[in-house]
Write an enzyme that holds these catalytic residues in place. Structure first.
Site, PDB file in Angstrom:
ATOM      1  N   LYS A  12       0.822  -1.219   0.000  1.00 15.22           N
ATOM      2  CA  LYS A  12       0.000   0.000   0.000  1.00 15.22           C
ATOM      3  C   LYS A  12       0.859   1.274   0.000  1.00 15.22           C
ATOM      4  O   LYS A  12       2.066   1.217   0.252  1.00 15.22           O
ATOM      5  CB  LYS A  12      -0.938  -0.041   1.214  1.00 15.22           C
ATOM      6  CG  LYS A  12      -1.999  -1.152   1.141  1.00 15.22           C
ATOM      7  CD  LYS A  12      -2.963  -1.070   2.332  1.00 15.22           C
ATOM      8  CE  LYS A  12      -4.071  -2.097   2.232  1.00 15.22           C
ATOM      9  NZ  LYS A  12      -5.040  -1.971   3.356  1.00 15.22           N
ATOM     10  N   TYR A  52     -12.326  -1.371  -4.157  1.00 13.24           N
ATOM     11  CA  TYR A  52     -12.909  -1.581  -2.827  1.00 13.24           C
ATOM     12  C   TYR A  52     -14.440  -1.458  -2.834  1.00 13.24           C
ATOM     13  O   TYR A  52     -15.025  -1.121  -1.812  1.00 13.24           O
ATOM     14  CB  TYR A  52     -12.302  -0.593  -1.829  1.00 13.24           C
ATOM     15  CG  TYR A  52     -10.953  -1.028  -1.282  1.00 13.24           C
ATOM     16  CD1 TYR A  52     -10.827  -2.178  -0.507  1.00 13.24           C
ATOM     17  CD2 TYR A  52      -9.805  -0.286  -1.516  1.00 13.24           C
ATOM     18  CE1 TYR A  52      -9.605  -2.578   0.011  1.00 13.24           C
ATOM     19  CE2 TYR A  52      -8.563  -0.679  -1.004  1.00 13.24           C
ATOM     20  CZ  TYR A  52      -8.481  -1.822  -0.241  1.00 13.24           C
ATOM     21  OH  TYR A  52      -7.274  -2.220   0.278  1.00 13.24           O
ATOM     22  N   ASN A 115      -2.180   0.035   7.115  1.00 14.65           N
ATOM     23  CA  ASN A 115      -1.715  -1.282   7.567  1.00 14.65           C
ATOM     24  C   ASN A 115      -0.861  -1.996   6.508  1.00 14.65           C
ATOM     25  O   ASN A 115      -0.741  -3.215   6.501  1.00 14.65           O
ATOM     26  CB  ASN A 115      -2.907  -2.137   8.023  1.00 14.65           C
ATOM     27  CG  ASN A 115      -3.938  -2.326   6.919  1.00 14.65           C
ATOM     28  OD1 ASN A 115      -3.717  -1.918   5.783  1.00 14.65           O
ATOM     29  ND2 ASN A 115      -5.055  -2.949   7.246  1.00 14.65           N
ATOM     30  N   HIS A 118      -2.277  -5.433   1.416  1.00 20.02           N
ATOM     31  CA  HIS A 118      -3.610  -5.986   1.143  1.00 20.02           C
ATOM     32  C   HIS A 118      -3.456  -7.425   0.681  1.00 20.02           C
ATOM     33  O   HIS A 118      -2.461  -7.773   0.040  1.00 20.02           O
ATOM     34  CB  HIS A 118      -4.296  -5.184   0.037  1.00 20.02           C
ATOM     35  CG  HIS A 118      -5.528  -5.862  -0.494  1.00 20.02           C
ATOM     36  ND1 HIS A 118      -6.763  -5.725   0.111  1.00 20.02           N
ATOM     37  CD2 HIS A 118      -5.696  -6.724  -1.535  1.00 20.02           C
ATOM     38  CE1 HIS A 118      -7.644  -6.469  -0.562  1.00 20.02           C
ATOM     39  NE2 HIS A 118      -7.021  -7.082  -1.558  1.00 20.02           N
ATOM     40  N   GLU A 129      -9.783  -9.595  -8.083  1.00 22.97           N
ATOM     41  CA  GLU A 129      -8.693  -8.646  -7.802  1.00 22.97           C
ATOM     42  C   GLU A 129      -7.482  -8.875  -8.706  1.00 22.97           C
ATOM     43  O   GLU A 129      -6.837  -7.919  -9.140  1.00 22.97           O
ATOM     44  CB  GLU A 129      -8.307  -8.732  -6.320  1.00 22.97           C
ATOM     45  CG  GLU A 129      -9.438  -8.228  -5.419  1.00 22.97           C
ATOM     46  CD  GLU A 129      -9.130  -8.331  -3.935  1.00 22.97           C
ATOM     47  OE1 GLU A 129      -8.050  -8.847  -3.562  1.00 22.97           O
ATOM     48  OE2 GLU A 129      -9.973  -7.884  -3.136  1.00 22.97           O
TER      49      GLU A 129
END
Ligand code: GDP
Length: 140
Positions: A12, A52, A115, A118, A129
């Protein structure tokens, strides 16, 4: 031996900005994943919203879209047996504070949102995805 499986991983924007993408790639390789596809790109808002889409309507959706489009990311097609579950295990829980010791989110994550990584959570989401970022011919 069980069948090889593929999953979609993302390093990310927080990780790329901090210069820890390489360390995360090393962790991925050392954990036994084969990297079958790899691209660096920057999502625009629409692409982040599309990726998302399952979270549309949640309180954190706007913040998540903002975060995921704030800078470059690295998208990866990872392969090994039981890849989806094993990559979720290597990432750790969504909230870095409650992630298990040694997991990527525990080591590097700074908040529930930021975080670091993914990972697809099931075969159908992995299919969607992977297809979001890679053509079949781009996974080698
Ligand atoms: P994951 O599968 O572990 O990534 O978790 P989810 O699919 O539930 O959420 C997707 C992403 O949205 C997470 O990885 C976080 O970056 C972010 N996120 C999830 N829950 C929250 C939350 O409660 N607050 C904020 N700010 N971000 C969240």
């Amino acid at each position: 031996m069980s069948q090889l499986e593929r999953t979609l991983a993302i390093i990310k924007p927080d990780s790329v900005a901090r210069g820890i993408a390489g360390e995360i790639l090393t962790t991925i390789e050392q954990a036994g994943f084969r990297i079958r596809g790899l691209r660096m790109l920057r999502l625009d808002r629409r692409q982040a919203e599309g990726f998302y889409a399952v979270h549309r309507g949640k309180l954190f959706f706007a913040d998540l879209v903002e975060f995921m489009s704030e800078g470059p990311i690295v998208v990866l097609a990872l392969e090994r047996e039981d890849a989806i579950r094993k990559w979720r295990e290597a990432m750790g829980a969504t909230n870095p504070a409650s992630a298990a010791e040694g997991t990527i989110r525990k080591r590097f994550g700074t908040s529930m949102q930021r975080n670091c990584v993914h990972g697809s959570d099931a075969p159908d989401t992995a299919h969607f995805e992977l297809g979001y970022f890679f053509r079949e011919s781009e996974m080698v």
